[in-house]
Design an enzyme around this catalytic site. Structure first.
Site, short mmCIF file in Angstrom:
data_model
loop_
_atom_site.label_atom_id
_atom_site.label_comp_id
_atom_site.label_asym_id
_atom_site.label_seq_id
_atom_site.Cartn_x
_atom_site.Cartn_y
_atom_site.Cartn_z
N GLU A 67 10.60 16.32 14.91
CA GLU A 67 11.09 16.10 13.55
C GLU A 67 10.44 17.13 12.61
OE1 GLU A 67 9.64 12.57 11.52
OE2 GLU A 67 11.54 12.38 10.47
N CYS A 125 14.09 10.45 6.20
CA CYS A 125 14.10 10.01 7.61
C CYS A 125 15.44 10.31 8.26
CB CYS A 125 13.77 8.53 7.69
SG CYS A 125 14.81 7.52 6.64
N GLU A 185 10.14 1.17 10.46
CA GLU A 185 11.15 2.22 10.21
C GLU A 185 10.44 3.55 10.38
OE1 GLU A 185 14.22 1.78 9.88
OE2 GLU A 185 14.54 -0.25 9.12
N GLY A 237 3.18 4.29 13.27
CA GLY A 237 3.85 3.03 13.62
C GLY A 237 3.27 2.43 14.89
N GLY A 243 7.29 5.03 8.00
CA GLY A 243 6.45 6.22 8.13
C GLY A 243 6.65 6.85 9.49
N SER A 244 5.66 7.59 9.93
CA SER A 244 5.82 8.36 11.16
C SER A 244 5.70 7.47 12.40
CB SER A 244 4.79 9.48 11.22
OG SER A 244 3.50 8.90 11.29
N THR A 245 6.26 7.92 13.51
CA THR A 245 6.19 7.16 14.75
C THR A 245 4.75 7.00 15.25
OG1 THR A 245 8.44 7.80 15.29
CG2 THR A 245 7.10 7.05 17.13
N LYS A 305 0.85 -1.20 0.00
CA LYS A 305 0.00 0.00 0.00
C LYS A 305 0.88 1.24 0.00
CE LYS A 305 -1.60 2.86 3.07
NZ LYS A 305 -1.73 4.08 2.27
P1 NAD Z 1 2.68 8.49 7.76
O1 NAD Z 1 2.90 7.73 9.00
O2 NAD Z 1 1.75 9.64 7.80
O3 NAD Z 1 2.17 7.55 6.58
C1 NAD Z 1 2.91 6.44 6.16
C2 NAD Z 1 1.97 5.41 5.55
O4 NAD Z 1 1.09 4.91 6.56
C3 NAD Z 1 1.08 5.94 4.45
O5 NAD Z 1 0.99 4.97 3.43
C4 NAD Z 1 -0.26 6.10 5.15
O6 NAD Z 1 -1.35 6.01 4.28
C5 NAD Z 1 -0.25 4.91 6.09
N1 NAD Z 1 -1.15 5.01 7.24
C6 NAD Z 1 -1.66 6.11 7.83
N2 NAD Z 1 -2.43 5.77 8.89
C7 NAD Z 1 -2.40 4.41 8.98
C8 NAD Z 1 -2.97 3.46 9.88
N3 NAD Z 1 -3.72 3.83 10.92
N4 NAD Z 1 -2.72 2.16 9.67
C9 NAD Z 1 -1.93 1.76 8.66
N5 NAD Z 1 -1.37 2.61 7.78
C10 NAD Z 1 -1.59 3.92 7.92
O7 NAD Z 1 4.15 8.96 7.30
P2 NAD Z 1 4.52 9.94 6.08
O8 NAD Z 1 4.13 11.32 6.50
O9 NAD Z 1 4.03 9.38 4.80
O10 NAD Z 1 6.11 9.81 6.07
C11 NAD Z 1 6.95 10.64 6.78
C12 NAD Z 1 7.50 9.94 8.02
O11 NAD Z 1 8.14 8.72 7.65
C13 NAD Z 1 8.56 10.73 8.75
O12 NAD Z 1 8.36 10.64 10.15
C14 NAD Z 1 9.86 10.02 8.38
O13 NAD Z 1 10.91 10.20 9.29
C15 NAD Z 1 9.39 8.61 8.31
N6 NAD Z 1 10.32 7.81 7.52
C16 NAD Z 1 11.13 6.90 8.16
C17 NAD Z 1 12.06 6.15 7.45
C18 NAD Z 1 12.96 5.16 8.13
O14 NAD Z 1 13.59 4.37 7.45
N7 NAD Z 1 13.05 5.14 9.45
C19 NAD Z 1 12.16 6.32 6.06
C20 NAD Z 1 11.34 7.25 5.43
C21 NAD Z 1 10.42 7.98 6.18
#
Ligand code: NAD
Length: 476
Positions: free
Chosen positions: A379, A282, A248, A231, A226-228, A173
């Site tokens: 962040e 990230c 991650e 996660g 994605g975001s903490t 997804k």
């Molecule tokens: P986000 O958490 O908003 O979204 C990430 C994904 O999760 C999207 O596909 C979103 O649709 C999905 N999502 C949202 N709510 C959900 C839920 N309740 N259940 C399941 N999936 C859901 O993150 P973002 O804004 O797209 O990305 C930016 C963040 O990602 C930053 O915090 C960045 O540091 C982090 N990031 C981390 C790494 C790493 O390797 N540690 C790499 C890239 C980005």
């Protein structure tokens, strides 16, 4: 405008409606994408479960050859994928010191080739007159992959390729704002892979697809970048059937500059580490701690970099930084800048949105700021860098570690032995000396503290897509 479909069980699936994907450099839509829902997750999981027995039993060499073909496919479609990535994410085609869409597709190819070539051989623990004990690595089943918007294709590759290499099948997804290059890759990959091995389900914000994947009883593992906060939600939802997790998550990486460096000589490297992809990586350098003896000189050099970097539409030649990916992220950056200013910090450059179409923001360097302010503690994920003054090294290490995140960190010095010893004291998954954010497909990468669980890349990352089976054969 082209329309991009989901791919489920080897077939294009259009869903009941479509939605528009916006180019962040113009604010105008450039593509349409199928809008799926939780019923498409069910169909994709069913297809992936059906495909799993044959795929997991496919001989290693054959799976490796198919993954090699996926790398060839990415190479053959490099120009198309680069353009789609720039249009959906805003990152320039080439970008600041070569960090842009070309690097994203190039990275996707490199990770596919290296990961496809990895193996997890059987380990023999004991082999004597009494018994032979072997440790085998077995695929988990169906992997759910959920990706963010900052490096959409490369991160999808980081999830999908080790999952497939280990013998799992995948339901992917992408982020709702950047689904296009990933959808195109999955469509192409399905010309090579057996039906159901790699599926993609796409939905708008609020479609519930992400949470449907996180809680689905037919999924055995989630790999999420994605975001903490997201996660943590996924970890909760995954508990129902004890899904395996690789998370991650967010980072707030600190860099510490020692007094022995020449500010002029390192300013460009530091600027690149903090501002590539407009700070939306990230492991960007997100807090910079500089010794008081060189503080003003380094701030001046960073300000020169920020004033002269070329900001514009990523499709144009020579653009180094594009727009932010979305308006919400620009608002976050604006409010952090306003808050820093209201607390008396010195904005050496920038601080405002750029008055043009799209989601542009001025590259911003902020001095006279400290831990305890949101721009340092949170962040920012955008083109704004706080530069913090320190007196002694123990203080600098304590300030760097004073954060719930622990993704990366760096020490900058000509004294390599001292810098390496200090790097070892940073609470983070990767510590760099005289570099920040550089990753490669054979070195493990992941966060400690609230930056994540598990690692990606190399054989450590591949192992996360397997379970261990111990086989003990008695000899008498
Ligand atoms: P986000 O958490 O908003 O979204 C990430 C994904 O999760 C999207 O596909 C979103 O649709 C999905 N999502 C949202 N709510 C959900 C839920 N309740 N259940 C399941 N999936 C859901 O993150 P973002 O804004 O797209 O990305 C930016 C963040 O990602 C930053 O915090 C960045 O540091 C982090 N990031 C981390 C790494 C790493 O390797 N540690 C790499 C890239 C980005």
């Amino acid at each position: 405008m082209n329309t991009y479909d989901m791919t489920i069980n080897g077939r294009a699936v259009s869903g009941a409606a479509t939605f528009e994907v916006v180019n962040p450099a113009t604010g105008a839509p450039f593509a349409r994408v199928a809008a799926g829902d939780a019923s498409h997750v069910d169909a994709a999981v069913k297809a992936a479960r059906t495909a799993f027995p044959a795929w997991s039993r496919t001989p290693d060499g054959q799976r490796q050859a198919l993954i090699g073909q996926l790398a060839d496919l990415l190479e053959a479609h490099m120009a198309e994928l680069m353009e789609l990535l720039t249009l959906e994410s805003g990152k320039p085609l080439i970008g600041l010191d070569g960090i842009g869409s070309q690097m994203e597709v190039g990275g996707a190819i490199a990770w596919t080739r290296v990961t496809g070539g990895l193996s997890l051989p059987v380990e023999v623990i004991q082999d004597n007159a009494e018994a032979r004990i072997e440790v085998h690595r077995k695929p988990l089943g169906v992997v759910g992959s959920i990706t963010p918007w900052n490096w959409p294709l490369m991160i999808a590759i980081w999830h999908v390729i080790p999952a497939l290499r280990a013998g799992n099948t995948v339901v992917l997804k992408p982020a709702e704002v950047t689904p296009v290059a990933t959808a195109r890759f999955v469509e192409l990959a399905n010309g090579i892979l057996p039906p159901g091995v790699l599926n993609i389900v796409i939905g708008t914000h609020g479609s519930g697809i992400g949470s449907a994947i996180a809680g689905h009883p037919g999924i055995d593992k989630i790999v999420f970048t994605g975001s903490t906060p997201t996660g943590k939600k996924i970890m909760g939802a995954a508990a129902n059937n004890l899904k395996r997790l690789t998370l991650e998550l967010g980072g707030n990486d600190a860099g510490i500059v020692l007094p022995d460096v020449d500010p002029k000589a390192i300013a460009r490297k530091l600027f690149k580490a903090a501002f590539h992809n407009n700070g939306q990586t990230c492991a960007c350098l997100k807090r910079l701690y500089v010794h008081e003896s060189i503080y003003e000189a380094l701030c001046d050099e960073l300000a020169i970099q920020a004033r002269t970097v070329v900001v514009g539409d990523g499709m144009a030649d020579g653009t180094e930084l594009g727009p932010l990916q979305n308006e919400e992220q620009r608002q976050i950056v604006q409010s952090l800048a306003d808050n820093a200013k209201s607390r008396g910090a010195r904005l050496l450059t920038g601080g405002r949105a750029i008055a043009r179409a799209g989601y542009f923001f001025e590259p911003t360097i902020v001095a006279d700021i400290s831990n305890g302010t949101p721009l340092v503690d949170e962040e920012q994920f955008g083109p704004i860098l706080p530069v913090i003054k320190y007196r002694d090294l123990d203080e600098a290490i304590a300030l760097a570690n004073d954060n719930p995140n622990g993704l990366g960190g760096s020490i900058w010095s000509n004294d390599i032995a001292l810098a390496t010893a200090l790097a070892r004291r940073l609470e983070c998954g990767t510590a760099w000396v005289n570099e920040h954010g550089a990753i490669q497909p054979d070195a493990p990468f992941g966060g400690v503290k609230q930056s994540g669980i598990g690692v990606e890349f190399g054989h450590y990352g591949l192992a996360e897509y397997t379970s261990i089976q111990t086989v003990k054969v008695m000899k008498n």
